[in-house]
Write a protein that holds these residues in place. Structure first.
Motif, mmCIF file in Angstrom:
data_model
loop_
_atom_site.group_PDB
_atom_site.id
_atom_site.type_symbol
_atom_site.label_atom_id
_atom_site.label_comp_id
_atom_site.label_asym_id
_atom_site.label_seq_id
_atom_site.Cartn_x
_atom_site.Cartn_y
_atom_site.Cartn_z
ATOM 1 N N LEU A 190 0.833 -1.206 0.000
ATOM 2 C CA LEU A 190 0.000 0.000 0.000
ATOM 3 C C LEU A 190 0.868 1.258 0.000
ATOM 4 O O LEU A 190 0.537 2.257 -0.659
ATOM 5 C CB LEU A 190 -0.942 -0.011 1.201
ATOM 6 N N LEU A 226 2.154 1.735 -3.515
ATOM 7 C CA LEU A 226 1.082 2.273 -4.354
ATOM 8 C C LEU A 226 0.906 3.762 -4.106
ATOM 9 O O LEU A 226 0.755 4.553 -5.050
ATOM 10 C CB LEU A 226 -0.219 1.517 -4.079
ATOM 11 N N SER A 232 -4.047 -12.251 -10.342
ATOM 12 C CA SER A 232 -3.233 -11.047 -10.194
ATOM 13 C C SER A 232 -2.085 -11.037 -11.190
ATOM 14 O O SER A 232 -1.813 -10.026 -11.848
ATOM 15 C CB SER A 232 -2.686 -10.963 -8.760
ATOM 16 N N SER A 249 0.244 2.133 -11.407
ATOM 17 C CA SER A 249 -0.693 2.082 -10.280
ATOM 18 C C SER A 249 -1.649 0.904 -10.420
ATOM 19 O O SER A 249 -1.969 0.221 -9.435
ATOM 20 C CB SER A 249 -1.487 3.387 -10.186
ATOM 21 N N THR A 294 -2.009 -2.239 -7.947
ATOM 22 C CA THR A 294 -3.324 -2.597 -7.406
ATOM 23 C C THR A 294 -3.570 -4.094 -7.567
ATOM 24 O O THR A 294 -4.102 -4.757 -6.660
ATOM 25 C CB THR A 294 -4.429 -1.802 -8.114
ATOM 26 N N VAL A 332 -1.667 -5.877 -4.963
ATOM 27 C CA VAL A 332 -2.294 -5.806 -3.642
ATOM 28 C C VAL A 332 -3.124 -7.061 -3.379
ATOM 29 O O VAL A 332 -3.130 -7.603 -2.261
ATOM 30 C CB VAL A 332 -3.166 -4.538 -3.524
#
Length: 234
Positions: A27, A30, A183, A204, A208, A211
């Protein structure tokens, strides 16, 4: 062993800390990428001046990224050890992850430290250096592009290999493995078809997607599933 004892067990606290670190670091990365300084001018002098003015922000963002990816790689190599480094595909994922760290560190050095240093130096010299500095920045930008793209491909490959291992294991949490493969597929798709050049937007999106995988790994660690299940014994 009771649930209360498990909560206070040092290894249990270490697992929770590791899982929290993995999720927190992705996080943080990101967030740093979303606040990546961008030079929006079109002329050479304007671009160099913009990079020079944002030198401090560049160093902070890229320094934070380098530190975060270093710690993240260490934590994920610990995860690979739990999967079993003696297994060829797990070891290959670990090598890919380590390679990604090297490539990203080089890209960070160029983008966050070398480029601002060149721009600042040119600002002190004056307009005579604009043409040469712009050529160096363009060459550096090309290097950063390929280093970053290769690093992200290596990370996606590591994700696919480790997620596949979770699916194949008898004690593996298959849902986490499926999420990891999804992913990795998204990351490969964005890197292959997401545009000729990497930018803040598509990086980004790639992070994501990461994540989802890292949250799955964190859940496995906290719930002590799959390769972490044996720590509940004793």
């Amino acid at each position: 062993m009771t649930a209360a004892t498990n909560i206070t067990d040092p290894s249990r606290r270490a697992d929770v800390l590791t899982a929290s670190g993995i999720i927190g670091l992705i996080l943080l990365m990101l967030l740093m990428v979303m606040h990546h300084p961008v030079a929006r001018q079109t002329d050479a002098a304007g671009v160099i001046g913009s990079i020079a003015r944002q030198a401090s922000a560049d160093r902070f963002v890229h320094g934070t990224l380098a530190a975060a990816i270093t710690v993240m790689t260490s934590l994920m190599l610990g995860f690979a050890m739990r999967l079993g480094l003696a297994r060829p595909h797990v070891l290959l994922g670990a090598v890919a992850s380590a390679l990604a760290l090297v490539l990203i560190s080089l890209a960070v050095l160029l983008d966050g430290f070398v480029a601002p240093a060149l721009a600042l130096r040119c600002m002190t010299i004056g307009k005579d250096c604009v043409e040469q500095t712009e050529a160096l920045l363009r060459y550096g930008g090309l290097q950063i592009e390929f280093l970053t793209r290769l690093a992200l491909l290596a990370l996606a490959a590591a994700t696919a290999l480790w997620a596949g291992d979770l699916i194949l294991r008898r004690d593996g949490p298959r849902i986490a493995g499926i999420l990891g493969l999804c992913s990795a597929a998204v990351q490969f798709g964005l890197l292959t078809f997401g545009g000729e050049r990497l930018n803040v937007q598509n990086i980004s999106l790639i992070l994501t997607a990461q994540v989802i995988w890292y949250a799955s790994v964190g859940t496995i660690i906290v719930l002590r599933q799959g390769p972490y299940a044996s720590t509940d014994q004793g």
